[in-house]
Design an enzyme around this catalytic site. Sequence first.
Site, PDB file in Angstrom:
ATOM      1  N   LYS B  81      -1.498 -19.055 -15.312  1.00 52.42           N
ATOM      2  CA  LYS B  81      -0.508 -20.109 -15.552  1.00 52.42           C
ATOM      3  C   LYS B  81      -1.164 -21.263 -16.310  1.00 52.42           C
ATOM      4  O   LYS B  81      -2.283 -21.679 -15.969  1.00 52.42           O
ATOM      5  CB  LYS B  81       0.044 -20.598 -14.201  1.00 52.42           C
ATOM      6  CG  LYS B  81       1.134 -21.664 -14.288  1.00 52.42           C
ATOM      7  CD  LYS B  81       1.604 -22.048 -12.889  1.00 52.42           C
ATOM      8  CE  LYS B  81       2.754 -23.041 -12.901  1.00 52.42           C
ATOM      9  NZ  LYS B  81       3.239 -23.361 -11.534  1.00 52.42           N
ATOM     10  N   SER B 156       7.974 -22.569 -10.773  1.00 53.56           N
ATOM     11  CA  SER B 156       7.560 -22.928 -12.119  1.00 53.56           C
ATOM     12  C   SER B 156       6.552 -21.950 -12.733  1.00 53.56           C
ATOM     13  O   SER B 156       6.281 -22.040 -13.934  1.00 53.56           O
ATOM     14  CB  SER B 156       6.944 -24.330 -12.123  1.00 53.56           C
ATOM     15  OG  SER B 156       5.755 -24.356 -11.343  1.00 53.56           O
ATOM     16  N   SER B 180       6.553 -22.612  -6.123  1.00 56.50           N
ATOM     17  CA  SER B 180       6.495 -22.157  -7.517  1.00 56.50           C
ATOM     18  C   SER B 180       5.784 -20.836  -7.753  1.00 56.50           C
ATOM     19  O   SER B 180       5.926 -20.255  -8.832  1.00 56.50           O
ATOM     20  CB  SER B 180       5.825 -23.233  -8.386  1.00 56.50           C
ATOM     21  OG  SER B 180       6.704 -24.306  -8.597  1.00 56.50           O
TER      22      SER B 180
END
Lengths: 71, 450
Positions: B81, B156, B180
């Site tokens: 990420k 996210s 997330s």
Amino acid sequence: MSFFERRAVEGGMTEEMMERQINWASLGEVWNRYPAEVEAAIENVEASRAILLSLGQPGACLPDEPAGGGQ
Amino acid sequence: VTIDWHWASIPELAAAFRDGRSSPTAHLSHLLGRIDALEPSLHAFVALDSDGAAGAADASAARFAAGQPLGPLDGIPIAIKDVIDVAGFPTTCHSALRLDHVAARDADVVARLRAAGAIILGKLSTHEFAIGGPAFDLPFPPARNPWNTAYHPGGSSSGAGAGVAAGFFSAAIGTDTAGSARNPASASGGVGLKPTYERLSRDGVFPLAPTLDHVGILTRGVEDAAILFDVLTGDTHAADLGSGASGLRIGMVRHFHEEDMPADAETAAALDRVAVSLAAQGAEVIDMRLPPLEAFATVNRVLLQSEGYAIHGADMRTRPERFSALTRKALLPGAFLSAKDMILATWHRGRLTEAVDAAFADVDVLLTASSMEPACAIDDPAEIARTYMLQARTPFNVTGHPALAMMAGLSTGGLPLSLQSAPRRDDERTLLRVAAAWEAAMGGPQHPPL
């Protein structure tokens, strides 16, 4: 009518919110460019604050009168 | 027999690399072809490091050829990420504000993966600064759901969830401040593991709200998640996955999805099927009550907004136009929260944590909803805003207990439905064990029709 004035008229302007106006001013560009987003943020905070208070507060379970003798 | 290597588990790949049915180089080449074909419709990546990955794959192949692989992750492609530092690449946080912030060194988790022989394939889409939502006013497009690209993949850690589910890589490292790493596993399928608070190092991870931030693991299957967790921590949880659910005491927190935040009928029915299945395997499933979901969500929100604004306040005041509108909406309340608010939220956090700890006097693991509905359309801001709140993941960011989200079934619309489980703190072993038991009952990891 400004946001401040509207909230005051509606009776929603709390003393604490008035105190927070200094933060509104310091928001600078956000307040100037995105006032609707700032208003939504304030309403978001008010909703969170109401929920937190509804859950209880430290000391809320203490007796109204001091028991005396302690510090 | 034709093997879909992009769906292969980490142990299956390791076995193929050892016996010569595949190699890290051949597998990477297969994945890069798949990415080339599908990435234009999924947008999982912010940056793809094909050259660096090829060099790492060649080195891994040489170790296998010499009979000296480094361990279970040698030659396994993993992506990161883009709030987590990978040396030589910008940690953009998917934001126009950080396009030039090139990381000088790897984050701790990335360094551990490299040391284990993993191939770092690239940086992954996220919501800007791991908050807000899928935005179309940022330098990179938002990731999309592999089950249906018209839908949100969860966030996210959106590129992580989409890329794992699409078979772009075996695993991804994400973050989890309000769910997330678990939301993508709920919306796009697979497994999202948020270990106990601070169990995985946050060194080299751009913060959102440090007292709530966790590093998370996303994989297609439970065994793969256990292997990554073991490599990153030095534990041996993967060895205990075959124990089944027999003898476990499971507390089903029905009021989260039946009273506090009603789930849709398909999600509720799927959770019931999970409970019945685990009971049939010999678990004792009882109903369990915790404090209301709204209490956890509000405490999480106040702390996140306060801590997040402490980090982003200066940029918000001086150049707000550089943020996505969704990020401004998510962070701005922090400007108006007082010390009193934060202290009250912190006080409630202690009480909520005590309540969850106390629940484990009666059960070994909690079973709850994760998302109350399947994913919604990615281009419908009102639905995104509505459904983002409909989740039961924040309790375990507030308390720091480990938690795992995974698929509970498929909706009639062909989108994943989800569940969440959570054990005592530092008991990831039981968490992975019960998840493996459900996964086996489901017939193994489920994949989108790609």
